[in-house]
Motif scaffolding. Sequence first.
Motif, short mmCIF file in Angstrom:
data_model
loop_
_atom_site.label_atom_id
_atom_site.label_comp_id
_atom_site.label_asym_id
_atom_site.label_seq_id
_atom_site.Cartn_x
_atom_site.Cartn_y
_atom_site.Cartn_z
N ALA A 108 -3.54 6.20 30.21
CA ALA A 108 -3.77 6.38 28.78
C ALA A 108 -2.53 6.98 28.13
CB ALA A 108 -4.98 7.27 28.54
N VAL A 109 -2.17 6.42 26.97
CA VAL A 109 -0.98 6.89 26.24
C VAL A 109 -1.36 7.09 24.78
CG1 VAL A 109 1.40 6.39 25.60
CG2 VAL A 109 0.51 5.55 27.78
N THR A 110 -0.95 8.22 24.23
CA THR A 110 -1.10 8.45 22.79
C THR A 110 0.22 8.08 22.11
OG1 THR A 110 -2.68 10.25 23.15
CG2 THR A 110 -1.61 10.13 20.99
N LEU A 111 0.19 7.05 21.28
CA LEU A 111 1.40 6.51 20.70
C LEU A 111 2.02 7.44 19.67
CD1 LEU A 111 0.26 2.81 20.15
CD2 LEU A 111 1.52 3.75 22.10
N GLY A 112 3.34 7.36 19.57
CA GLY A 112 4.06 8.07 18.53
C GLY A 112 4.37 7.14 17.37
N ARG A 113 5.30 7.56 16.53
CA ARG A 113 5.69 6.76 15.36
C ARG A 113 7.07 6.17 15.58
NH1 ARG A 113 5.08 7.91 9.02
NH2 ARG A 113 6.63 6.46 8.23
N LEU A 114 7.18 4.86 15.40
CA LEU A 114 8.45 4.18 15.59
C LEU A 114 9.40 4.51 14.44
CD1 LEU A 114 10.16 2.13 17.18
CD2 LEU A 114 9.19 0.35 15.74
N GLN A 115 10.59 4.94 14.78
CA GLN A 115 11.62 5.21 13.79
C GLN A 115 12.89 4.53 14.23
OE1 GLN A 115 11.84 9.48 13.65
NE2 GLN A 115 10.04 9.68 12.35
N ASP A 139 0.81 -1.22 0.00
CA ASP A 139 0.00 0.00 0.00
C ASP A 139 0.84 1.27 0.00
OD1 ASP A 139 -2.28 -1.49 -0.03
OD2 ASP A 139 -2.65 -1.36 2.12
N GLY A 140 1.95 1.26 0.76
CA GLY A 140 2.70 2.50 0.89
C GLY A 140 4.21 2.39 0.80
N GLY A 141 4.72 1.17 0.64
CA GLY A 141 6.16 1.00 0.52
C GLY A 141 6.91 0.97 1.83
N THR A 142 6.24 1.28 2.94
CA THR A 142 6.87 1.25 4.25
C THR A 142 5.90 0.65 5.27
OG1 THR A 142 6.09 3.49 4.79
CG2 THR A 142 8.29 3.29 3.79
N VAL A 143 6.44 0.27 6.42
CA VAL A 143 5.62 -0.23 7.52
C VAL A 143 5.64 0.82 8.63
CG1 VAL A 143 5.33 -2.05 9.22
CG2 VAL A 143 6.14 -2.62 6.94
N VAL A 144 4.47 1.26 9.02
CA VAL A 144 4.35 2.29 10.06
C VAL A 144 3.87 1.61 11.34
CG1 VAL A 144 3.23 4.44 10.73
CG2 VAL A 144 3.81 4.03 8.33
N ARG A 145 4.61 1.82 12.42
CA ARG A 145 4.29 1.17 13.69
C ARG A 145 4.13 2.20 14.80
NH1 ARG A 145 8.42 -2.34 11.53
NH2 ARG A 145 7.60 -4.43 11.18
N GLY A 146 3.30 1.82 15.77
CA GLY A 146 3.15 2.65 16.96
C GLY A 146 4.40 2.58 17.82
N TRP A 147 4.64 3.64 18.61
CA TRP A 147 5.84 3.73 19.43
C TRP A 147 5.47 4.22 20.83
CZ3 TRP A 147 8.82 8.59 20.37
CH2 TRP A 147 10.02 8.35 21.07
N LEU A 148 5.94 3.47 21.82
CA LEU A 148 5.68 3.83 23.22
C LEU A 148 6.85 4.58 23.82
CD1 LEU A 148 3.72 3.59 25.58
CD2 LEU A 148 4.70 1.36 26.11
#
Length: 509
Positions: A392-399, A297-306
């Motif tokens: 409650a935590v709002t996740l970021g983007r894993l890099q 779909d997008g060429g990359t995998v986007v994951r949540g980050w704690l």
Amino acid sequence: MENRPSRSPLRSRRAKLLAGAVVLGTAGLMTLQTVVPAQLAQATPVRVDAAAPVDFSDVVGAVSPAVVSVRVKQAAEPRMMNFEGRNNFRDFFEDLPNGHPFEKFFRDFGGRGGDDARPNKRSPRSYGMSQGSGFFITGDGYVVTNQHVIEKGTEFTVIDHEGEEYDAVLIGADKRTDLALLKIEGGKDFTYVDFADEAPDVGEWTVAIGNPFGLGGSVTAGIVSARGRDIGAGPYDDFIQIDAPVNRGNSGGPAFNMNGEVIGVNAAIFSPSGGNVGIAFAIPASTAQDVIMELKDGGTVVRGWLGVQIQNVTDDIAESLGLGETRGAIVAEAQDNSPAQKAGLRSGDTILAVEGTKVEGPRDLSKIIAAFSPDTKVDLTIWRDGKEQDIAVTLGRLQDQQQAAAVSEAVEEETTSLDDMGLVLTTKAEAGLDGNGVVIAEIDPDGPAAEKRLREGDVILEVAGMKVNSPEDVLKAVKKAEEDGRKAVLFRVETNDTTRFVALPMKLA
């Protein structure tokens, strides 16, 4: 992957395969009877009727057209030779004495000047070449393989089971799960295979097809030996272990069940010699399907980050926290400016569940968090101060992040001993260091601290949840834990730039 209007070409053959398996199974029926101890002789013996397939030819014939070889061209770095101060390669040979074996070699092939010298030609640019395996997942030419197969590749060639070659482009790759997706532009309507909807049972037959040692189209068979293997390849390890012979070049190839469905993508072997010893590991279809869909779909995998450093909860750690069972992931440290830190997570919190899903350990937590998209708000159930709490935590983007570590050496001066634990402590100031904490100046090699892999120079930051800045603080915290009836006391320790929890046993009365 998008929904397809028509089913895989292999679907129409599966009913025949299953019917054939029944017939073949009857011919090769095996009846196994357990040995019953004398005291249980009156009980009914356990019988297992197992249908053993005579051969795998029907399955192999159906799926082989979907399996391909992947050839990868890699730009090779030029090799430089250092001759310690000499201007270049020619200067090195200019100074050789007459009659030296290299002198004739250089005159004939390198050119030393003179009438018999050959012209000095520029060396052509060299390339590296690697090979692996893969398989079609759509009729229009999408091919799954391993990330390590295509790594650093500049050109990609897909070779089908009939030997036809096709140029392919890289759609995307995910290093964390070692998966990659290629696409053949144009071409014919390729035979493709589907991922299995259900995970295989241990003991099921599996067939591996691939390109071992560049041979292409090689078939091996075995059984599923285990599931959920963690081999230290990454944070999302969940490998299927199979004993079907897998060798170099099989990487990226499929492992099939007896319905002709892909149960896993062959990725690694365990071998002292580099060849097959009956232990191979495949990425499960459930993982591969999700990752490949995102790559497509997008060429990359986007994951949540704690944004936490976590570790296993051992029996000692659970006891020291007053936790009734050994499970969860204990937070060693929340990273600066991370979603975890912003939500108030802190060292010593033990994450027990995410959105109601139980967390058995760090690997579970990593996989659960990664499944969420960035900016998703999730509820964590944590253990803090002897009770469960929700946060409650709002996740970021894993890099991908790189960490640099600096080694500090402790300088022994004024010290305090914890003989029962095998520790000698000193202050950071005495050790010539800045900041908070207490430095381990000595370790008894036969003591409990050494068994827990503590070492000289480690910095103790907390003891039983209390911050410590002097050996006296450590002694007070240990004494309080003893008065509270703890069998172990929890230390938060910093080694280089990494923090972790270590539970040291109390002296038994």
